[in-house]
Design a protein around this motif. Structure first.
Motif, mmCIF file in Angstrom:
data_model
loop_
_atom_site.group_PDB
_atom_site.id
_atom_site.type_symbol
_atom_site.label_atom_id
_atom_site.label_comp_id
_atom_site.label_asym_id
_atom_site.label_seq_id
_atom_site.Cartn_x
_atom_site.Cartn_y
_atom_site.Cartn_z
ATOM 1 N N VAL A 27 40.002 32.050 34.258
ATOM 2 C CA VAL A 27 40.997 30.903 34.027
ATOM 3 C C VAL A 27 41.757 31.178 32.726
ATOM 4 N N PHE A 58 49.755 29.435 38.706
ATOM 5 C CA PHE A 58 48.711 30.746 39.061
ATOM 6 C C PHE A 58 49.694 31.796 38.786
ATOM 7 N N LEU A 92 43.709 30.860 47.524
ATOM 8 C CA LEU A 92 45.110 30.220 46.940
ATOM 9 C C LEU A 92 46.069 30.210 48.007
ATOM 10 N N HIS A 149 51.743 24.929 34.302
ATOM 11 C CA HIS A 149 50.476 25.133 34.962
ATOM 12 C C HIS A 149 50.446 25.571 36.145
ATOM 13 N N THR A 162 44.299 31.385 37.700
ATOM 14 C CA THR A 162 44.582 30.297 37.300
ATOM 15 C C THR A 162 45.127 30.503 35.627
ATOM 16 N N LEU A 202 41.774 34.203 44.931
ATOM 17 C CA LEU A 202 41.776 33.496 43.597
ATOM 18 C C LEU A 202 40.679 34.229 42.568
ATOM 19 N N VAL A 235 51.265 24.601 39.941
ATOM 20 C CA VAL A 235 50.200 24.098 40.664
ATOM 21 C C VAL A 235 50.612 22.994 41.944
#
Length: 239
Positions: free
Chosen positions: A80, A56, A125, A54, A98, A76, A115
């Motif tokens: 998602v 980016f 981010l 998990h 994401t 960012l 993350v």
């Protein structure tokens, strides 16, 4: 009567040990079967570049020099990426998207930052770790490459092999036909277990032992029942 050795030799002379023809078997019924032919993968496994964590997805070059005291800043994106849904946006330099574990890595990126190594402030981010190309990504074909022979004729299919076949989308295989072995019990004194016991008789246990031994060895027993001590009847049943 002949010796056990002679009986075995006569038996062996009658047995053709050449592989039996193949037959199509559904994958769900293929456990313990023997492949008749090689199996070639029609697709890559995984079939796309996917995230291992998990985090980016971003261009690794933009993280050079990132640390806890000097994080690199990224815009960012609003997208998602979750499993089963391809990304809609290409990631531009200086930006990130994401992504969930197993998600399809978007164009414009070559790494996924965990993350745990980031902070999010609105649409900004902060990345606190420098990444190398390919970090936290499993690339298409890493496990299996399309066109690769994954299993060979003669392989016995255990749960490991059936899992491989499922992973490349194989729903049925060509398996060697199971040998069929007839089981006949002989004797006037023998009765089936379902019958009522009477003096001088015995229950037929050998037929059960032999039929199940054939199954254990990968064969298909054909249980023909009990034949009395009559030569002509025995010949008819054997024929």
């Amino acid at each position: 009567m002949v010796s056990a050795e002679e009986a075995h030799a006569r038996f062996a002379r009658r047995i053709d040990l050449a592989p039996l023809p193949g037959e199509t078997v559904a994958l769900a019924a293929a456990l313990d079967r023997v492949l008749a032919h090689d199996v070639t993968a029609p697709i890559d496994v995984p079939p796309f570049d996917r995230a291992n964590v998990h985090g980016f997805a971003l261009p690794s070059a933009d993280t050079a020099g990132a640390s806890d005291t000097a994080p690199r800043r990224f815009h960012l994106n609003g997208e998602v990426i979750v499993c089963g849904h391809p990304p809609a946006l290409e990631v531009a330099p200086g930006s990130a998207t994401t992504i969930a574990t197993g998600g399809m890595v978007p164009r414009g990126t070559d790494a996924v930052v965990m993350v745990e190594h980031t902070d999010v402030r609105g649409d900004e981010l902060l990345v606190r770790r420098a990444l190398t190309p390919g970090a936290n990504i499993s690339f298409a074909g890493t496990d299996i490459t399309a066109g690769e022979i994954v299993l060979h004729g003669g392989d016995v299919l255990t749960s490991r092999e059936t899992g491989v076949l499922a992973a490349i989308g194989v729903a049925a295989v060509n398996a060697v036909r199971r040998p069929r072995v007839a089981v006949i019990s002989t004797g006037d004194e023998i009765i089936a277990p379902v019958e009522r016991m009477r003096p001088g008789l015995v229950y037929d246990s050998n037929a059960r032992i032999l039929a199940d031994a054939v199954r254990e060895a990968g064969g298909e027993p054909v249980e023909l029942g009990i034949v009395r001590d009559d030569v002509s009847e025995l010949r008819r049943q054997l024929a």
